[in-house]
Design a protein around this motif. Sequence first.
Motif, PDB file in Angstrom:
ATOM      1  N   GLU A   1       0.771  -1.284   0.162  1.00 51.16           N
ATOM      2  CA  GLU A   1       0.108   0.040  -0.020  1.00 51.16           C
ATOM      3  C   GLU A   1       0.780   1.140  -0.282  1.00 51.16           C
ATOM      4  OE1 GLU A   1      -2.884   0.548   2.728  1.00 51.16           O
ATOM      5  OE2 GLU A   1      -3.489  -1.918   2.324  1.00 51.16           O
ATOM      6  N   ALA A   2       0.630   2.372  -0.643  1.00 47.37           N
ATOM      7  CA  ALA A   2       0.910   3.621   0.004  1.00 47.37           C
ATOM      8  C   ALA A   2       0.802   4.830   0.699  1.00 47.37           C
ATOM      9  CB  ALA A   2       0.318   4.594  -2.061  1.00 47.37           C
ATOM     10  N   ASN A   3       1.887   5.551   1.014  1.00 44.63           N
ATOM     11  CA  ASN A   3       1.197   6.283   1.914  1.00 44.63           C
ATOM     12  C   ASN A   3       0.646   7.466   1.433  1.00 44.63           C
ATOM     13  OD1 ASN A   3       3.063   7.647   0.406  1.00 44.63           O
ATOM     14  ND2 ASN A   3       4.127   8.136   1.755  1.00 44.63           N
ATOM     15  N   ALA A   4      -0.038   8.138   2.655  1.00 44.01           N
ATOM     16  CA  ALA A   4      -1.275   9.234   2.400  1.00 44.01           C
ATOM     17  C   ALA A   4      -1.040   9.866   0.874  1.00 44.01           C
ATOM     18  CB  ALA A   4      -1.407   9.723   3.563  1.00 44.01           C
ATOM     19  N   PHE A   5       0.167  10.852   0.536  1.00 41.28           N
ATOM     20  CA  PHE A   5       1.019  11.051  -0.385  1.00 41.28           C
ATOM     21  C   PHE A   5       1.221  10.412  -1.824  1.00 41.28           C
ATOM     22  CE2 PHE A   5       3.828  14.810   2.293  1.00 41.28           C
ATOM     23  CZ  PHE A   5       2.773  15.628   2.418  1.00 41.28           C
ATOM     24  N   GLY A   6       0.820   8.782  -1.817  1.00 41.43           N
ATOM     25  CA  GLY A   6       1.051   7.681  -2.757  1.00 41.43           C
ATOM     26  C   GLY A   6       2.210   7.643  -3.167  1.00 41.43           C
ATOM     27  N   LEU A   7       2.629   7.650  -2.324  1.00 42.88           N
ATOM     28  CA  LEU A   7       4.372   6.500  -2.680  1.00 42.88           C
ATOM     29  C   LEU A   7       4.624   5.479  -1.800  1.00 42.88           C
ATOM     30  CD1 LEU A   7       6.498  10.300  -0.943  1.00 42.88           C
ATOM     31  CD2 LEU A   7       5.359   9.074  -3.442  1.00 42.88           C
ATOM     32  N   TYR A   8       5.544   4.724  -2.740  1.00 44.22           N
ATOM     33  CA  TYR A   8       5.058   3.195  -2.327  1.00 44.22           C
ATOM     34  C   TYR A   8       6.614   2.881  -2.308  1.00 44.22           C
ATOM     35  CZ  TYR A   8       0.998   2.737  -4.936  1.00 44.22           C
ATOM     36  OH  TYR A   8      -0.695   3.277  -4.933  1.00 44.22           O
ATOM     37  N   ASP A   9       6.597   1.762  -1.235  1.00 45.01           N
ATOM     38  CA  ASP A   9       7.978   1.625  -0.469  1.00 45.01           C
ATOM     39  C   ASP A   9       9.246   2.343  -0.216  1.00 45.01           C
ATOM     40  OD1 ASP A   9       7.606  -1.447  -1.927  1.00 45.01           O
ATOM     41  OD2 ASP A   9       7.921  -0.311  -3.661  1.00 45.01           O
ATOM     42  N   MET A  10       8.676   3.478   0.578  1.00 45.40           N
ATOM     43  CA  MET A  10       9.575   4.469   1.407  1.00 45.40           C
ATOM     44  C   MET A  10       9.451   3.783   2.838  1.00 45.40           C
ATOM     45  SD  MET A  10       9.463   7.607   0.397  1.00 45.40           S
ATOM     46  CE  MET A  10       9.845   8.523   0.593  1.00 45.40           C
ATOM     47  N   SER A  11       9.124   3.250   3.007  1.00 44.21           N
ATOM     48  CA  SER A  11       9.690   2.209   4.096  1.00 44.21           C
ATOM     49  C   SER A  11       9.793   0.817   3.598  1.00 44.21           C
ATOM     50  CB  SER A  11       8.607   1.385   5.607  1.00 44.21           C
ATOM     51  OG  SER A  11       8.317   2.760   6.501  1.00 44.21           O
ATOM     52  N   GLY A  12      10.831   0.311   3.341  1.00 47.73           N
ATOM     53  CA  GLY A  12      11.057  -1.108   3.069  1.00 47.73           C
ATOM     54  C   GLY A  12      11.766  -1.615   2.084  1.00 47.73           C
ATOM     55  N   ASN A  13      11.602  -2.743   0.618  1.00 50.53           N
ATOM     56  CA  ASN A  13      12.150  -2.987   0.082  1.00 50.53           C
ATOM     57  C   ASN A  13      14.150  -2.635  -0.431  1.00 50.53           C
ATOM     58  OD1 ASN A  13      11.998  -4.988  -2.091  1.00 50.53           O
ATOM     59  ND2 ASN A  13      10.443  -3.087  -3.675  1.00 50.53           N
ATOM     60  N   VAL A  14      14.302  -1.424  -0.624  1.00 47.11           N
ATOM     61  CA  VAL A  14      16.003  -1.374  -0.531  1.00 47.11           C
ATOM     62  C   VAL A  14      15.885   0.071   0.003  1.00 47.11           C
ATOM     63  CG1 VAL A  14      16.402  -3.149  -2.684  1.00 47.11           C
ATOM     64  CG2 VAL A  14      15.262  -0.348  -2.871  1.00 47.11           C
ATOM     65  N   TRP A  15      16.775   0.458   0.298  1.00 47.04           N
ATOM     66  CA  TRP A  15      17.340   1.698   1.224  1.00 47.04           C
ATOM     67  C   TRP A  15      17.697   2.360  -0.259  1.00 47.04           C
ATOM     68  CZ3 TRP A  15      18.042   2.410   6.343  1.00 47.04           C
ATOM     69  CH2 TRP A  15      18.606   1.918   7.100  1.00 47.04           C
ATOM     70  N   GLU A  16      17.301   3.554   0.604  1.00 46.33           N
ATOM     71  CA  GLU A  16      17.659   4.637  -1.034  1.00 46.33           C
ATOM     72  C   GLU A  16      18.604   5.657  -0.505  1.00 46.33           C
ATOM     73  OE1 GLU A  16      13.643   6.391  -0.824  1.00 46.33           O
ATOM     74  OE2 GLU A  16      12.551   4.136  -1.348  1.00 46.33           O
ATOM     75  N   TRP A  17      18.861   6.040  -1.260  1.00 46.90           N
ATOM     76  CA  TRP A  17      20.028   6.933  -1.447  1.00 46.90           C
ATOM     77  C   TRP A  17      19.590   8.438  -1.082  1.00 46.90           C
ATOM     78  CZ3 TRP A  17      24.815   6.590   0.209  1.00 46.90           C
ATOM     79  CH2 TRP A  17      25.993   4.781  -0.590  1.00 46.90           C
ATOM     80  N   CYS A  18      19.905   9.117  -0.260  1.00 43.65           N
ATOM     81  CA  CYS A  18      19.621  10.508   0.080  1.00 43.65           C
ATOM     82  C   CYS A  18      21.380  11.538  -0.127  1.00 43.65           C
ATOM     83  CB  CYS A  18      19.551  10.846   0.984  1.00 43.65           C
ATOM     84  SG  CYS A  18      18.119  10.254   1.577  1.00 43.65           S
ATOM     85  N   TRP A  19      21.108  12.835  -0.502  1.00 43.94           N
ATOM     86  CA  TRP A  19      22.187  13.847  -0.625  1.00 43.94           C
ATOM     87  C   TRP A  19      22.998  14.466  -0.004  1.00 43.94           C
ATOM     88  CZ3 TRP A  19      24.700  16.455  -3.993  1.00 43.94           C
ATOM     89  CH2 TRP A  19      25.315  17.819  -3.884  1.00 43.94           C
ATOM     90  N   ASN A  20      22.530  14.172   1.317  1.00 41.75           N
ATOM     91  CA  ASN A  20      22.927  14.764   2.691  1.00 41.75           C
ATOM     92  C   ASN A  20      24.598  14.061   3.283  1.00 41.75           C
ATOM     93  OD1 ASN A  20      20.548  15.657   2.925  1.00 41.75           O
ATOM     94  ND2 ASN A  20      21.447  16.707   4.729  1.00 41.75           N
ATOM     95  N   TRP A  21      25.451  14.426   3.581  1.00 39.17           N
ATOM     96  CA  TRP A  21      26.412  14.042   4.538  1.00 39.17           C
ATOM     97  C   TRP A  21      25.830  13.626   5.993  1.00 39.17           C
ATOM     98  CZ3 TRP A  21      30.639  12.428   2.038  1.00 39.17           C
ATOM     99  CH2 TRP A  21      31.359  13.257   1.178  1.00 39.17           C
ATOM    100  N   PHE A  22      26.461  12.569   5.799  1.00 37.94           N
ATOM    101  CA  PHE A  22      25.753  12.050   8.025  1.00 37.94           C
ATOM    102  C   PHE A  22      26.740  12.446   9.061  1.00 37.94           C
ATOM    103  CE2 PHE A  22      26.425   8.978  11.695  1.00 37.94           C
ATOM    104  CZ  PHE A  22      25.007   8.866  11.408  1.00 37.94           C
ATOM    105  N   THR A  23      25.523  12.616   9.767  1.00 41.26           N
ATOM    106  CA  THR A  23      26.532  13.063  10.508  1.00 41.26           C
ATOM    107  C   THR A  23      25.574  12.672  12.513  1.00 41.26           C
ATOM    108  OG1 THR A  23      24.524  14.674  10.855  1.00 41.26           O
ATOM    109  CG2 THR A  23      25.783  16.142   9.970  1.00 41.26           C
TER     110      THR A  23
END
Length: 363
Positions: free
Chosen positions: A277-299
């Motif tokens: 199921e999608a979240n309330a914005f209509g986005l799928y797999d934001m939790s789980g399936n594969v990790w997703e890269w973001c722009w930021n350096w880690f702190t």
Amino acid sequence: MKKQIGLFTAILFAVSTLMMACKAEVHSHTFSSKWTSDETNHWHACVCGEKKDESEHKFSIWKVTTEPTATTEGTSKRVCDICNFEETKQIIPVPEGFVLVEAGTFKMGSNVGYSDNKPVHEVTITKPFYIGKYEVTQAEYEVYCSYGSSSPSSSYGDGDNYPAYYVSWYDALVYCNKRSMAEGLTPCYSINDSTDPAVWGDVPTSINSTWNAVECNWNVNGYRLPTEAEWEYAARAGDNTVDSLTYSGTSDVNELEKYSWYLYNSDSTTHEVGKKEANAFGLYDMSGNVWEWCWNWFTDSYDTTTEGGSNPTGPSAGSNRVYRGGSWSDYARNASVSCRNYDGSPSIRIYDLGFRVVRASSN
């Protein structure tokens, strides 16, 4: 005739006197329990026109009421959390496969879970943006890029609609610019003043200072990785839970399997995108399936000077890039919207790490 005029004058005088008495200090105001509102404020009203508790609207985030398509407009609304006054607006056509995320303010991070989730801090996204409904698939990735020493296989999920993995942060930069160029968009990323990945040379297989100095033009319309703030804002989809773990689509871990492929339901492999199921914005797999890269350096913990406020993009340097969302091989806590994975040298390519893309919006 004179008597009628006199009677009319007497009535006017009586009404005027009553209104003046209502406004005088001796009048005991009775305010309605219902809210009265206009476009900017709400208040409780007395019949005499006096106002009580007048203040500006406190709007929730914009939510889509009619989905736009690639060629037709949609609509969205937001509601005052106090008086339920509604605002509506048109949504311009949205590129196929994307969702328009409206601007807004949210609480980022969590008071529970890993220490690097803290402190909870307020972030404002001042401009709407498009974000992919799905993680970038293998079919999409392979149009523009090839894998390194390892490629997707049946061991971890192989097929056009499976998410791409074995993709490094450096690989994702190349994909974004190549796709932007192919679609006539302006590329976001530049290395040594060039936006053409063909000029950048081979994708590094170890950490590389030249590629780490990549610059991003946040104002152009090409594809790019989301910032951490954009990613979490989209994953939360209006859920501001910070005192317990929450996931993309639910705050109840017992419902997580409806929204996520993770350790306990994945059968140790990725799955085709969009099957949960999608979240309330209509986005799928934001939790789980594969990790997703973001722009930021880690702190190690949030530095609110670079990761709070309006449109934060994180620190200017570091050792590891952040990835988000958990994966098929992780426990539920790593699927929480606040979880940040820090073991992300930008050159690593692993079996449960992919990405999704965003674009600036003119809406």
